[in-house]
Design a protein around this motif. Sequence first.
Motif, mmCIF file in Angstrom:
data_model
loop_
_atom_site.group_PDB
_atom_site.id
_atom_site.type_symbol
_atom_site.label_atom_id
_atom_site.label_comp_id
_atom_site.label_asym_id
_atom_site.label_seq_id
_atom_site.Cartn_x
_atom_site.Cartn_y
_atom_site.Cartn_z
ATOM 1 N N PRO A 78 0.896 -1.342 -0.051
ATOM 2 C CA PRO A 78 -0.051 -0.241 0.344
ATOM 3 C C PRO A 78 0.447 0.758 0.002
ATOM 4 C CG PRO A 78 -0.113 -0.829 1.900
ATOM 5 C CD PRO A 78 0.717 -2.066 1.383
ATOM 6 N N ASP A 79 0.287 2.187 -0.380
ATOM 7 C CA ASP A 79 0.856 3.640 -0.178
ATOM 8 C C ASP A 79 1.359 3.727 0.802
ATOM 9 O OD1 ASP A 79 0.539 3.164 -3.578
ATOM 10 O OD2 ASP A 79 -1.024 5.134 -2.988
ATOM 11 N N ASP A 80 0.829 3.767 2.519
ATOM 12 C CA ASP A 80 1.495 3.943 3.674
ATOM 13 C C ASP A 80 2.369 2.920 3.951
ATOM 14 O OD1 ASP A 80 -0.658 2.354 3.861
ATOM 15 O OD2 ASP A 80 -1.640 3.478 5.169
ATOM 16 N N TRP A 81 2.780 2.014 3.202
ATOM 17 C CA TRP A 81 3.147 1.418 4.039
ATOM 18 C C TRP A 81 5.018 1.713 5.309
ATOM 19 C CZ3 TRP A 81 3.296 -3.526 4.501
ATOM 20 C CH2 TRP A 81 4.727 -4.028 4.716
ATOM 21 N N ASN A 82 5.023 1.238 5.784
ATOM 22 C CA ASN A 82 6.130 1.860 6.801
ATOM 23 C C ASN A 82 7.091 0.897 6.848
ATOM 24 O OD1 ASN A 82 4.317 4.505 8.171
ATOM 25 N ND2 ASN A 82 2.641 2.493 8.459
ATOM 26 N N GLY A 83 6.958 -0.095 6.157
ATOM 27 C CA GLY A 83 8.276 -0.914 6.294
ATOM 28 C C GLY A 83 8.167 -2.525 7.024
ATOM 29 N N GLY A 84 8.130 -3.493 6.615
ATOM 30 C CA GLY A 84 7.870 -4.730 7.518
ATOM 31 C C GLY A 84 8.793 -5.898 6.299
ATOM 32 N N PHE A 85 7.680 -6.907 5.782
ATOM 33 C CA PHE A 85 7.784 -8.023 5.355
ATOM 34 C C PHE A 85 6.507 -8.312 4.457
ATOM 35 C CE2 PHE A 85 9.770 -8.493 9.441
ATOM 36 C CZ PHE A 85 10.605 -8.306 9.049
ATOM 37 N N LEU A 86 7.045 -8.940 3.612
ATOM 38 C CA LEU A 86 5.901 -9.397 1.992
ATOM 39 C C LEU A 86 6.404 -10.634 1.636
ATOM 40 C CD1 LEU A 86 4.076 -8.835 0.227
ATOM 41 C CD2 LEU A 86 5.822 -8.074 -1.359
ATOM 42 N N CYS A 87 5.263 -11.422 2.385
ATOM 43 C CA CYS A 87 5.248 -12.965 2.157
ATOM 44 C C CYS A 87 5.079 -13.019 0.402
ATOM 45 C CB CYS A 87 4.262 -13.812 2.801
ATOM 46 S SG CYS A 87 5.102 -15.926 2.136
ATOM 47 N N PRO A 88 5.866 -14.030 -0.907
ATOM 48 C CA PRO A 88 5.571 -13.572 -2.072
ATOM 49 C C PRO A 88 4.916 -14.592 -2.537
ATOM 50 C CG PRO A 88 7.867 -14.598 -1.469
ATOM 51 C CD PRO A 88 7.430 -14.349 -0.053
ATOM 52 N N CYS A 89 4.240 -15.756 -1.154
ATOM 53 C CA CYS A 89 3.582 -16.620 -1.840
ATOM 54 C C CYS A 89 1.949 -16.305 -2.124
ATOM 55 C CB CYS A 89 3.571 -17.623 -1.214
ATOM 56 S SG CYS A 89 5.000 -18.742 -1.134
ATOM 57 N N HIS A 90 1.514 -15.833 -1.075
ATOM 58 C CA HIS A 90 0.083 -15.210 -1.298
ATOM 59 C C HIS A 90 -0.361 -13.906 -1.071
ATOM 60 C CE1 HIS A 90 0.756 -19.515 -1.329
ATOM 61 N NE2 HIS A 90 -0.255 -20.023 -2.060
ATOM 62 N N GLY A 91 0.449 -13.287 -0.565
ATOM 63 C CA GLY A 91 1.359 -11.412 -0.763
ATOM 64 C C GLY A 91 0.424 -11.336 0.518
ATOM 65 N N SER A 92 0.299 -11.983 1.714
ATOM 66 C CA SER A 92 0.479 -11.539 3.083
ATOM 67 C C SER A 92 1.739 -10.343 3.619
ATOM 68 C CB SER A 92 0.509 -12.609 4.215
ATOM 69 O OG SER A 92 -0.434 -13.245 3.959
ATOM 70 N N THR A 93 1.023 -9.635 4.534
ATOM 71 C CA THR A 93 2.385 -8.645 4.711
ATOM 72 C C THR A 93 2.151 -8.795 6.819
ATOM 73 O OG1 THR A 93 0.341 -6.925 4.444
ATOM 74 C CG2 THR A 93 1.750 -7.091 2.957
ATOM 75 N N PHE A 94 3.257 -8.299 6.877
ATOM 76 C CA PHE A 94 3.748 -8.210 8.230
ATOM 77 C C PHE A 94 4.176 -6.947 8.106
ATOM 78 C CE2 PHE A 94 3.444 -12.327 6.853
ATOM 79 C CZ PHE A 94 2.620 -13.397 7.474
ATOM 80 N N ASP A 95 3.960 -6.081 9.632
ATOM 81 C CA ASP A 95 5.004 -4.861 9.534
ATOM 82 C C ASP A 95 6.087 -5.360 10.375
ATOM 83 O OD1 ASP A 95 4.240 -5.883 12.528
ATOM 84 O OD2 ASP A 95 3.204 -3.543 13.055
ATOM 85 N N LEU A 96 6.835 -4.028 10.785
ATOM 86 C CA LEU A 96 8.485 -4.569 11.416
ATOM 87 C C LEU A 96 8.032 -5.128 12.766
ATOM 88 C CD1 LEU A 96 10.313 -1.879 9.594
ATOM 89 C CD2 LEU A 96 10.966 -4.134 9.923
ATOM 90 N N ALA A 97 6.775 -6.187 13.188
ATOM 91 C CA ALA A 97 7.412 -6.136 14.702
ATOM 92 C C ALA A 97 6.342 -7.471 14.273
ATOM 93 C CB ALA A 97 5.806 -5.456 15.972
ATOM 94 N N GLY A 98 6.603 -8.274 13.444
ATOM 95 C CA GLY A 98 5.773 -9.077 12.537
ATOM 96 C C GLY A 98 4.528 -9.715 12.631
#
Length: 203
Positions: A150-170
């Motif tokens: 998203p445009d307001d992404w604050n940093g984290g992790f992106l799972c390449p398999c199905h697009g799940s996202t996690f912030d920098l606290a997991g």
Amino acid sequence: MSEATLSGPVDKEKRTWLIASCAMGGAGAVAVAVPFVQTFTPSERAKAAGAAVEVDISNLKPGEKLTVEWRGKPVWVVRRTPEQVAALKKNDTQLADPQSARKPDELTPVYARNEGRSIKPEILVVVGICSHLGCSPSDKFQPGAQPSLPDDWNGGFLCPCHGSTFDLAGRVFKNKPAPDNLEVPQHMYLSDTRLIIGEDKKA
Ligand code: FES
């Protein structure tokens, strides 16, 4: 207890998760400099059984991540910058489980049940395996708009398999295939620069 360092040759057979992560992660590999870690163990059998891993984080700079192997799984240690720590609270309303209330005994030790999911605000320790189907997410530490985020992404992790996202606290974002936050393993500090993964009781 086994020992982890920041250099050394690669044991290819024991790094299948890392290879899989790179193959699936693609562009994620350029996000940050990642010191490669080799884990020395008294025996592979002991490690498979869950021997704790000691990690030296003295060379880990703000904004960097290192990876160690524990119980055959990748464990990430991230030294978050002050800006990254401050940005965590901005994510709360978009997260599925911002307070780490789900499966607390399984996913979040008592000392990590806080916004940063950590003992020290700047140091994140999580198992780098997606709670959906077990892929290893890619680093997406750079904030701001970028592909698949998203445009307001604050940093984290992106799972390449199905697009799940996690912030920098997991912490997993809402409405993604992954149901839960990344696991925070048992860990504790021996000093400011050394921690143990897989153990959290004083001897
Ligand atoms: S395995 Fe991570 S989103 Fe499916």
